[in-house]
Write a protein that holds these residues in place. Structure first.
Motif, PDB file in Angstrom:
ATOM      1  N   UNK A 112       0.860  -1.182   0.000  1.00 14.55           N
ATOM      2  CA  UNK A 112       0.000   0.000   0.000  1.00 14.55           C
ATOM      3  C   UNK A 112       0.892   1.226   0.000  1.00 14.55           C
ATOM      4  N   UNK A 113       0.375   2.339  -0.508  1.00 14.65           N
ATOM      5  CA  UNK A 113       1.141   3.582  -0.538  1.00 14.65           C
ATOM      6  C   UNK A 113       0.355   4.667   0.182  1.00 14.65           C
ATOM      7  N   UNK A 114       1.010   5.317   1.105  1.00 14.78           N
ATOM      8  CA  UNK A 114       0.433   6.471   1.797  1.00 14.78           C
ATOM      9  C   UNK A 114       1.184   7.703   1.310  1.00 14.78           C
ATOM     10  N   UNK A 115       0.451   8.644   0.748  1.00 13.90           N
ATOM     11  CA  UNK A 115       1.069   9.847   0.167  1.00 13.90           C
ATOM     12  C   UNK A 115       0.882  11.026   1.105  1.00 13.90           C
ATOM     13  N   UNK A 116       1.964  11.776   1.312  1.00  8.23           N
ATOM     14  CA  UNK A 116       1.937  12.989   2.135  1.00  8.23           C
ATOM     15  C   UNK A 116       2.520  14.120   1.305  1.00  8.23           C
ATOM     16  N   UNK A 117       1.838  15.254   1.271  1.00  7.00           N
ATOM     17  CA  UNK A 117       2.289  16.395   0.474  1.00  7.00           C
ATOM     18  C   UNK A 117       2.201  17.663   1.304  1.00  7.00           C
ATOM     19  N   UNK A 118       3.222  18.528   1.158  1.00  9.46           N
ATOM     20  CA  UNK A 118       3.203  19.806   1.864  1.00  9.46           C
ATOM     21  C   UNK A 118       4.602  20.309   2.144  1.00  9.46           C
ATOM     22  N   UNK A 119       4.686  21.538   2.591  1.00 11.57           N
ATOM     23  CA  UNK A 119       5.970  22.219   2.766  1.00 11.57           C
ATOM     24  C   UNK A 119       6.900  21.497   3.733  1.00 11.57           C
ATOM     25  N   UNK A 142       6.861  15.921  -1.517  1.00  2.00           N
ATOM     26  CA  UNK A 142       5.963  14.772  -1.382  1.00  2.00           C
ATOM     27  C   UNK A 142       6.728  13.583  -0.816  1.00  2.00           C
ATOM     28  N   UNK A 143       6.087  12.881   0.108  1.00  2.00           N
ATOM     29  CA  UNK A 143       6.615  11.637   0.670  1.00  2.00           C
ATOM     30  C   UNK A 143       5.617  10.531   0.365  1.00  2.00           C
ATOM     31  N   UNK A 144       6.128   9.387  -0.106  1.00  2.52           N
ATOM     32  CA  UNK A 144       5.262   8.241  -0.325  1.00  2.52           C
ATOM     33  C   UNK A 144       5.796   7.051   0.450  1.00  2.52           C
ATOM     34  N   UNK A 145       5.018   6.606   1.431  1.00  2.00           N
ATOM     35  CA  UNK A 145       5.401   5.472   2.260  1.00  2.00           C
ATOM     36  C   UNK A 145       4.851   4.203   1.628  1.00  2.00           C
ATOM     37  N   UNK A 146       5.746   3.322   1.172  1.00  2.00           N
ATOM     38  CA  UNK A 146       5.368   2.036   0.610  1.00  2.00           C
ATOM     39  C   UNK A 146       5.443   0.989   1.718  1.00  2.00           C
ATOM     40  N   UNK A 147       4.269   0.597   2.231  1.00  2.00           N
ATOM     41  CA  UNK A 147       4.227  -0.345   3.338  1.00  2.00           C
ATOM     42  C   UNK A 147       3.591  -1.653   2.887  1.00  2.00           C
TER      43      UNK A 147
END
Length: 448
Positions: free
Chosen positions: A17-24, A78-83
């Motif tokens: 699964x991928x959790x996407x985080x976006x922001x400064x 952007x950070x994408x956590x592949x868990x």
């Protein structure tokens, strides 16, 4: 803007699964729960091995993708956590992320930020959604085609041709001293307008036909009781969705099922048999059937071919004959008795013996004018708002053509041509006035 997060993959058991985080500050925030390399110092566009931790507890083994602005989907860090892809572990990590300075993303918010940050145009965002929401192979081909032949490219081509016409008119009016510039007369303008209109018409037509493949169509199956409507629904859907008996009036409500046929999604609506009845429940079903006839894009009018039409059926056919319709002569396993001279479009089949469905499939595409549709080469615009602006442009060109035929001077005709140019510019969000000035000066070297 605040940091946002969401699960980017489907919430179901899967490999990852991928959790996407976006922001400064998304990278520094995720770094607080990541055990591995310092994410604030790693190279951009890399995958980094490590673990997600909650205090001293290791939650999962992960790969974390890092993208720096503006080279990301949203144009932000952007950070994408592949868990691992279990539903519980994915939700656990998302909840942990949301304990940081991160908020849950609203539906479509990543795409919204991509638009606000200039990474995607509205049409490009819409194209992405087309890929995700494609219901059949044809809709998928249309979505893929829009990436190689996008709305912007189609409309820019139209604007360029129209701007060329207007610029010649303006120069010939305002700068008559330029002897080498061809004078634009009504006789020369008319074939250019005709050619331009044909191009716009082709795009509008392809877009409307493509929309049927994209959205699917409602198909109402109507007829008298016990002519085989429910059997036809079951035959077309390849499953027993509707109850079939010898008792007339079995279907009391609308039965729906969705099928894919020849790249076209059909929402089949099996309706109650239409007849005069004193049964309160059946009467409600009959009224719903009449409503479906009005709403449907296509009506399949089923008759029992082994008997003559009843007066009620003749009256019902008059109701459907002014819509896209196909008359289905069912029960061809029995002797033909029905008079076919009443009908325009009809095919024969036997729902009982399950024969003749291929004829029906071809007839449906023919009646909807979709039998020769080339989804891979269609000039397709997916946003209905953009199609409406093209229709407005075509309407303005119709007025131009009428003015030319009436003998109006070219400088008067130019007003509507500029309105048409403005309408095309609205699709692209372009300021027409500056573009036209640039075209005039660059093309004709005015004031050189």
């Amino acid at each position: 803007m605040n940091n946002i997060a969401a699960i980017a993959t489907g919430l179901s058991a899967a490999g990852i699964s991928i959790i996407r985080i976006s922001g400064e500050t998304s990278i520094s925030e995720v770094n607080k729960i990541f055990k591995g390399q310092d994410l604030t110092t790693v190279k951009p566009n890399t995958l980094n091995y490590g673990h997600i931790v909650d205090g001293d507890q290791v939650i999962d083994e992960v790969l974390v993708g890092i993208m720096h602005n503006p080279r990301s989907f949203t144009g932000e860090d952007v950070v994408e956590i592949n868990c691992h892809g279990g539903m519980l572990i994915t939700e656990r990590i998302l909840k942990l992320v949301l304990t940081l300075d991160v908020e849950v993303a609203e539906p479509g918010e990543f795409s919204k930020r991509a638009f606000l940050n200039g990474k995607k145009s509205l049409s490009e965002v819409s194209q992405t959604m087309e890929l995700i929401e494609a219901k059949n192979e044809t809709a998928l081909n249309l979505a893929i085609n829009t990436f190689s032949n996008p709305t912007n490219k189609l409309v820019e081509g139209l604007r360029s041709k129209l701007m060329d016409i207007i610029s010649v008119i303006e120069v010939s009016i305002d700068y008559p001293e330029y002897d080498d510039i061809e004078e634009m007369t009504n006789e020369k303008l008319l074939p250019k307008i005709d050619l331009f209109q044909s191009e716009i018409s082709a795009i509008i037509e392809d877009s409307k036909r493509g929309a049927l493949f994209k959205n699917g169509i409602d198909v109402a199956i109507v007829g008298s009781p016990n002519v085989g409507k429910s059997s036809l629904l079951n035959y077309m859907s390849r499953e027993n969705r509707a109850i079939v008996t010898d008792i007339a009036g079995t279907t009391r409500d609308v039965v729906e099922t969705e099928i894919n046929m020849k790249g076209l999604t059909l929402n089949l609506l099996d309706t109650a048999g239409i007849r005069e009845t004193e049964d309160v429940v059946e009467k409600i079903g009959v009224e719903k059937s009449r409503e479906q006839i009005e709403l449907a894009k296509l009506v399949l009018f089923v008759v029992d071919s082994s008997r003559q039409l009843t007066p009620e059926e003749i009256e019902l056919y008059e109701l459907v004959s002014n819509k896209n319709h196909i008359v289905i002569l069912n029960k061809t396993d029995l002797e033909l008795q029905v008079d076919t001279t009443h009908f325009e479009n009809f095919i024969s089949l036997s729902a009982l013996n399950q024969s003749g469905i291929e004829n029906l499939e071809h007839k449906i595409l023919e009646v909807l004018d979709l039998d020769n549709f080339d989804s891979q080469n269609a000039k397709y615009i997916n946003r209905i708002q953009d199609v409406q602006k093209l229709e407005k442009t075509k309407m303005l060109l119709d007025e131009v053509r009428e003015q030319i035929e009436f003998g109006m001077p070219v400088d008067t005709v130019e007003i509507d041509l500029k309105d048409a140019l403005f309408s095309l510019g609205e699709i692209l969000g372009i300021e027409v006035k500056n573009d036209l000035l640039n075209e005039l000066f660059s093309r004709f070297c005015l004031g050189k």
